[in-house]
Design a protein around this motif. Structure first.
Motif, PDB file in Angstrom:
ATOM      1  N   PHE A   1       0.856  -1.193   0.000  1.00  0.00           N
ATOM      2  CA  PHE A   1       0.000   0.000   0.000  1.00  0.00           C
ATOM      3  C   PHE A   1       0.888   1.238   0.000  1.00  0.00           C
ATOM      4  CE2 PHE A   1      -3.612  -2.557   0.499  1.00  0.00           C
ATOM      5  CZ  PHE A   1      -4.766  -1.771   0.558  1.00  0.00           C
ATOM      6  N   SER A   2       0.476   2.252  -0.757  1.00  0.00           N
ATOM      7  CA  SER A   2       1.293   3.455  -0.928  1.00  0.00           C
ATOM      8  C   SER A   2       1.137   4.427   0.238  1.00  0.00           C
ATOM      9  CB  SER A   2       0.908   4.150  -2.232  1.00  0.00           C
ATOM     10  OG  SER A   2       1.482   5.438  -2.303  1.00  0.00           O
ATOM     11  N   ALA A   3       2.257   4.714   0.892  1.00  0.00           N
ATOM     12  CA  ALA A   3       2.263   5.722   1.960  1.00  0.00           C
ATOM     13  C   ALA A   3       1.984   7.108   1.372  1.00  0.00           C
ATOM     14  CB  ALA A   3       3.604   5.711   2.680  1.00  0.00           C
ATOM     15  N   GLU A   4       2.475   7.347   0.163  1.00  0.00           N
ATOM     16  CA  GLU A   4       2.276   8.643  -0.496  1.00  0.00           C
ATOM     17  C   GLU A   4       0.795   8.920  -0.736  1.00  0.00           C
ATOM     18  OE1 GLU A   4       3.725  11.016  -4.556  1.00  0.00           O
ATOM     19  OE2 GLU A   4       4.423   8.962  -4.143  1.00  0.00           O
ATOM     20  N   ASP A   5       0.067   7.887  -1.195  1.00  0.00           N
ATOM     21  CA  ASP A   5      -1.371   8.055  -1.434  1.00  0.00           C
ATOM     22  C   ASP A   5      -2.129   8.326  -0.137  1.00  0.00           C
ATOM     23  OD1 ASP A   5      -0.988   7.687  -4.112  1.00  0.00           O
ATOM     24  OD2 ASP A   5      -1.709   5.606  -4.168  1.00  0.00           O
ATOM     25  N   ILE A   6      -1.718   7.641   0.928  1.00  0.00           N
ATOM     26  CA  ILE A   6      -2.365   7.839   2.221  1.00  0.00           C
ATOM     27  C   ILE A   6      -2.169   9.277   2.697  1.00  0.00           C
ATOM     28  CG2 ILE A   6      -2.232   7.226   4.677  1.00  0.00           C
ATOM     29  CD1 ILE A   6      -1.796   4.323   3.788  1.00  0.00           C
ATOM     30  N   LEU A   7      -0.955   9.793   2.556  1.00  0.00           N
ATOM     31  CA  LEU A   7      -0.678  11.179   2.965  1.00  0.00           C
ATOM     32  C   LEU A   7      -1.526  12.174   2.171  1.00  0.00           C
ATOM     33  CD1 LEU A   7       3.194  11.297   3.520  1.00  0.00           C
ATOM     34  CD2 LEU A   7       1.425  11.864   5.185  1.00  0.00           C
ATOM     35  N   LYS A   8      -1.763  11.868   0.918  1.00  0.00           N
ATOM     36  CA  LYS A   8      -2.553  12.766   0.074  1.00  0.00           C
ATOM     37  C   LYS A   8      -4.031  12.763   0.453  1.00  0.00           C
ATOM     38  CE  LYS A   8       0.295  12.495  -4.140  1.00  0.00           C
ATOM     39  NZ  LYS A   8       0.342  11.959  -5.532  1.00  0.00           N
ATOM     40  N   ASN A   9      -4.522  11.600   0.869  1.00  0.00           N
ATOM     41  CA  ASN A   9      -5.968  11.419   1.044  1.00  0.00           C
ATOM     42  C   ASN A   9      -6.480  11.596   2.470  1.00  0.00           C
ATOM     43  OD1 ASN A   9      -6.692  10.784  -1.723  1.00  0.00           O
ATOM     44  ND2 ASN A   9      -5.571   8.867  -1.439  1.00  0.00           N
ATOM     45  N   TYR A  10      -5.578  11.831   3.417  1.00  0.00           N
ATOM     46  CA  TYR A  10      -6.003  11.982   4.815  1.00  0.00           C
ATOM     47  C   TYR A  10      -5.463  13.284   5.387  1.00  0.00           C
ATOM     48  CZ  TYR A  10      -7.546   7.128   4.659  1.00  0.00           C
ATOM     49  OH  TYR A  10      -8.194   5.955   4.329  1.00  0.00           O
ATOM     50  N   ASP A  11      -6.171  13.806   6.371  1.00  0.00           N
ATOM     51  CA  ASP A  11      -5.764  15.049   7.022  1.00  0.00           C
ATOM     52  C   ASP A  11      -4.646  14.826   8.037  1.00  0.00           C
ATOM     53  OD1 ASP A  11      -7.833  16.926   5.895  1.00  0.00           O
ATOM     54  OD2 ASP A  11      -9.151  15.430   6.815  1.00  0.00           O
ATOM     55  N   ALA A  12      -4.539  13.617   8.556  1.00  0.00           N
ATOM     56  CA  ALA A  12      -3.479  13.270   9.506  1.00  0.00           C
ATOM     57  C   ALA A  12      -3.242  11.775   9.456  1.00  0.00           C
ATOM     58  CB  ALA A  12      -3.845  13.701  10.928  1.00  0.00           C
ATOM     59  N   VAL A  13      -2.037  11.374   9.831  1.00  0.00           N
ATOM     60  CA  VAL A  13      -1.652   9.956   9.848  1.00  0.00           C
ATOM     61  C   VAL A  13      -1.015   9.642  11.194  1.00  0.00           C
ATOM     62  CG1 VAL A  13      -0.184   8.180   8.808  1.00  0.00           C
ATOM     63  CG2 VAL A  13      -1.267   9.894   7.347  1.00  0.00           C
ATOM     64  N   ALA A  14      -1.410   8.514  11.793  1.00  0.00           N
ATOM     65  CA  ALA A  14      -0.796   8.050  13.043  1.00  0.00           C
ATOM     66  C   ALA A  14      -0.049   6.745  12.775  1.00  0.00           C
ATOM     67  CB  ALA A  14      -1.857   7.828  14.112  1.00  0.00           C
ATOM     68  N   LEU A  15       1.258   6.767  12.989  1.00  0.00           N
ATOM     69  CA  LEU A  15       2.081   5.570  12.808  1.00  0.00           C
ATOM     70  C   LEU A  15       2.131   4.802  14.122  1.00  0.00           C
ATOM     71  CD1 LEU A  15       5.085   7.035  10.762  1.00  0.00           C
ATOM     72  CD2 LEU A  15       2.988   5.979   9.913  1.00  0.00           C
ATOM     73  N   CYS A  16       1.528   3.628  14.120  1.00  0.00           N
ATOM     74  CA  CYS A  16       1.444   2.798  15.336  1.00  0.00           C
ATOM     75  C   CYS A  16       1.792   1.354  14.981  1.00  0.00           C
ATOM     76  CB  CYS A  16       0.045   2.879  15.921  1.00  0.00           C
ATOM     77  SG  CYS A  16      -0.515   4.547  16.295  1.00  0.00           S
ATOM     78  N   CYS A  17       2.973   1.179  14.383  1.00  0.00           N
ATOM     79  CA  CYS A  17       3.360  -0.131  13.837  1.00  0.00           C
ATOM     80  C   CYS A  17       4.122  -1.007  14.819  1.00  0.00           C
ATOM     81  CB  CYS A  17       4.187   0.068  12.571  1.00  0.00           C
ATOM     82  SG  CYS A  17       3.368   1.047  11.306  1.00  0.00           S
ATOM     83  N   GLY A  18       4.296  -0.549  16.046  1.00  0.00           N
ATOM     84  CA  GLY A  18       4.953  -1.376  17.052  1.00  0.00           C
ATOM     85  C   GLY A  18       6.458  -1.406  16.916  1.00  0.00           C
ATOM     86  N   ALA A  19       7.087  -2.238  17.745  1.00  0.00           N
ATOM     87  CA  ALA A  19       8.534  -2.450  17.711  1.00  0.00           C
ATOM     88  C   ALA A  19       8.756  -3.914  17.370  1.00  0.00           C
ATOM     89  CB  ALA A  19       9.163  -2.108  19.066  1.00  0.00           C
ATOM     90  N   LYS A  20       8.680  -4.225  16.089  1.00  0.00           N
ATOM     91  CA  LYS A  20       8.644  -5.623  15.656  1.00  0.00           C
ATOM     92  C   LYS A  20       9.950  -6.098  15.031  1.00  0.00           C
ATOM     93  CE  LYS A  20       3.642  -5.597  14.930  1.00  0.00           C
ATOM     94  NZ  LYS A  20       2.531  -5.778  13.975  1.00  0.00           N
ATOM     95  N   ASN A  21      11.034  -5.369  15.272  1.00  0.00           N
ATOM     96  CA  ASN A  21      12.335  -5.767  14.746  1.00  0.00           C
ATOM     97  C   ASN A  21      13.055  -6.597  15.805  1.00  0.00           C
ATOM     98  OD1 ASN A  21      14.582  -5.907  13.095  1.00  0.00           O
ATOM     99  ND2 ASN A  21      15.394  -3.926  13.736  1.00  0.00           N
ATOM    100  N   PRO A  22      12.992  -7.937  15.718  1.00  0.00           N
ATOM    101  CA  PRO A  22      13.515  -8.774  16.804  1.00  0.00           C
ATOM    102  C   PRO A  22      15.033  -8.720  16.930  1.00  0.00           C
ATOM    103  CG  PRO A  22      12.895 -10.133  14.932  1.00  0.00           C
ATOM    104  CD  PRO A  22      12.451  -8.737  14.613  1.00  0.00           C
ATOM    105  N   ARG A  23      15.499  -8.812  18.175  1.00  0.00           N
ATOM    106  CA  ARG A  23      16.935  -8.846  18.432  1.00  0.00           C
ATOM    107  C   ARG A  23      17.498 -10.185  17.943  1.00  0.00           C
ATOM    108  NH1 ARG A  23      19.559  -5.794  22.031  1.00  0.00           N
ATOM    109  NH2 ARG A  23      17.604  -5.319  23.107  1.00  0.00           N
ATOM    110  N   PRO A  24      18.502 -10.175  17.069  1.00  0.00           N
ATOM    111  CA  PRO A  24      19.027 -11.438  16.520  1.00  0.00           C
ATOM    112  C   PRO A  24      19.833 -12.220  17.547  1.00  0.00           C
ATOM    113  CG  PRO A  24      20.346  -9.596  15.759  1.00  0.00           C
ATOM    114  CD  PRO A  24      19.185  -8.996  16.507  1.00  0.00           C
ATOM    115  N   LEU A  25      20.032 -13.480  17.259  1.00  0.00           N
ATOM    116  CA  LEU A  25      20.810 -14.356  18.132  1.00  0.00           C
ATOM    117  C   LEU A  25      22.266 -14.334  17.679  1.00  0.00           C
ATOM    118  CD1 LEU A  25      21.168 -16.511  20.302  1.00  0.00           C
ATOM    119  CD2 LEU A  25      20.361 -18.212  18.668  1.00  0.00           C
TER     120      LEU A  25
END
Length: 511
Positions: A227-251
């Motif tokens: 999904f295009s982040a650019e299109d979302i920015l164009k079509n909404y008045d505000a954006v909230a990024l709430c994607c978590g911290a999902k980058n696991p620490r490697p072994l």
């Protein structure tokens, strides 16, 4: 608040748990519920404290004690004691977006700050009773806003922070659309926390209510990739990024690089493992709805579903690297799936059973916690699965599959003025292993999510804002909340962040 002598008349009584050997036979929630009389007695124990520290998140010695949501705890305990159930729910929901989640998975920071200390009021269980009664009696019904503001907000991610942003802004009359890359809403609530800890029907119930109130959800939407982040920015008045911290620490262990990726080699990140297991549980639940009693949801059926995906647990030796909540969830899950043995490795020292002299109340108690997974391991195998002050030094494999590990004990030492983790000479041991689950924490957000919107990331891979108390990025249309903003943390903190972020968005939009 409550009964004047309640804390003297009644002893603390928790909901408790079903016996370990009973509850490991399924993936259902395992907490019996006190009856109404007993629950009101527990609520009566809440004193009219001069300073109710339970409802104020206070940072002491680097750790927070008390509720991050600033719940009106004495008020709703008093209402519950007096049988004013709707009043209790109203006061609870005033500050808490999803008490049915925190009432199940929160470690109860409020209780650690209770003035009764060791015999703290059962705030956690009282909260859950209030909200579940509210759902059962019909108090919880869709209440869409009477008017819409005409403002449109996109929320990227439907974990606890994203849901809190969406819920708060929708109630303010804004039009909210939530984009979620998975097939269901909830984030870690849905796929990161096992079903026996948080039944997925509870998550689905809340999502259904939010949809009826006007929140829109778009699933299988991986913003920044499909999904295009650019299109979302164009079509909404505000954006909230709430994607978590999902980058696991490697072994970082010798031999890890030789293994085939993920389950094929017997080496998995815990979050991937728990997600796969929960997806199997959810699929079987859906199948049961379609076929009724013809299909029985059993641990064996779940294990068979996992085997089709290349994950074999039954009769296997499992090593869990990490002693936190996620590691504990992996232990409980593997026991249910018939593991031959489960060993949980933790590099930190074993905490004391009682508070140390330098850790007085009301600081967060740095004491030994034996959670449900460890309890079940003790009941099943006769010993605590945890090995403290230890890490994996080397992984043994044959034909690309894990066969065992070499562990070594470690300790922290000051070297040239820097605190470093060092090995204890001669402490190596070898353990058999067929599957290693890495639950060693996370290294912040996945970069593509933030970068697709042009936002900056800190050295900790969190989205940069002016300060920890600010949620707006350099691009005034883009806000952030939850683990993506503060780093890996608790569900209750994610909800608190989501509510604060929503307020900031509302103030900016309506300025």
């Amino acid at each position: 608040m409550g009964k004047l002598t309640g804390f003297m008349d009644y002893a603390r009584k928790e909901n408790g748990n079903f016996a370990p050997l009973e509850r490991i036979t399924n993936f259902k929630e395992f907490h019996p519920v006190l009856d109404d009389k007993a629950r009101r007695e527990q609520a009566s124990r809440c004193m009219n404290c001069g300073v109710p520290m339970c409802q104020s998140a206070i940072k002491l010695a680097g750790m927070v004690t008390g509720c991050p949501l600033h719940n009106f705890i004495p008020e709703w305990n008093d209402a519950l004691y007096n049988g004013q159930y709707d009043m209790a729910a109203w006061r609870l929901l005033k500050t808490s977006s999803f008490p049915e989640f925190t009432g199940r998975v929160c470690p109860a920071l409020c209780e650690k700050a209770c003035n009764l200390e060791r015999e703290a009021v059962t705030i956690h269980d009282n909260e859950l009773y209030i909200i579940e009664r509210a759902f059962a009696t019909g108090y919880m019904k869709p209440t869409p806003p009477l008017k819409r503001s005409g403002k449109r907000i996109a929320v990227i991610g439907s974990g606890p922070s994203g849901l809190a942003v969406a819920d708060w802004l929708n109630r303010r009359g804004h039009s909210v659309t939530v984009y979620e890359r998975e097939d269901r809403a909830g984030g870690l609530l849905m796929y990161g926390i096992p079903n026996m800890k948080l039944d997925k029907k509870i998550v689905e119930r809340r999502i259904k209510l939010m949809k009826e109130e006007g929140v829109q959800f778009i699933f299988n939407a991986d913003v920044g990739r499909t999904f295009s982040a650019e299109d979302i920015l164009k079509n909404y008045d505000a954006v909230a990024l709430c994607c978590g911290a999902k980058n696991p620490r490697p072994l970082a262990a010798l031999g890890a690089e030789k293994l085939l990726p993920a389950e094929k080699g017997g080496l998995m990140f815990a979050v991937d493992f728990l997600t796969t297991v929960t997806k199997s549980v959810v699929a079987l639940n859906e199948a049961e709805k379609s076929y009724g009693s013809d299909l029985v949801i059993t641990n064996k059926n779940i294990a068979l579903s996992l085997e089709k995906k290349g994950i074999f647990i039954e009769g296997k030796n499992v090593i869990v690297l990490g002693g936190g909540d996620t590691g504990n969830d992996c232990t409980g899950t593997c026991i249910r799936l018939g593991a031959k043995s489960v060993t949980q490795i933790e590099m930190m020292p074993k905490p004391p059973v009682e508070r140390a002299p330098d850790n007085p109340w009301p600081q967060w108690p740095k004491t030994l916690k034996t959670d449900y997974g460890a309890e079940e391991s003790i009941a099943k195998f006769g010993h605590d699965p945890r090995i403290f002050q230890t890490t994996i030094k080397e992984i043994y494999s044959k034909d690309g599959k894990v066969t065992g590990v070499k562990t070594v004990q470690v300790e922290f030492k000051m070297i040239d003025g820097v605190r470093k983790l060092v090995e204890i000479e001669g402490s190596e041991k070898e353990l058999p292993a067929d599957l290693i689950l890495v639950a060693a924490g996370f290294l912040g957000a996945e970069e593509y999510s933030a970068q697709s919107f042009g936002t900056k990331l800190s050295a900790r891979n969190t989205v940069v804002t002016e300060s920890a108390e600010k949620y707006q990025t350099e691009n005034p249309k883009i806000f952030t909340a939850g683990d993506m903003h503060r780093g890996q943390s608790l569900v209750v903190w994610a909800i608190a962040e989501g509510r604060a972020c929503a307020k900031a968005i509302d103030e900016w939009l309506m300025r």
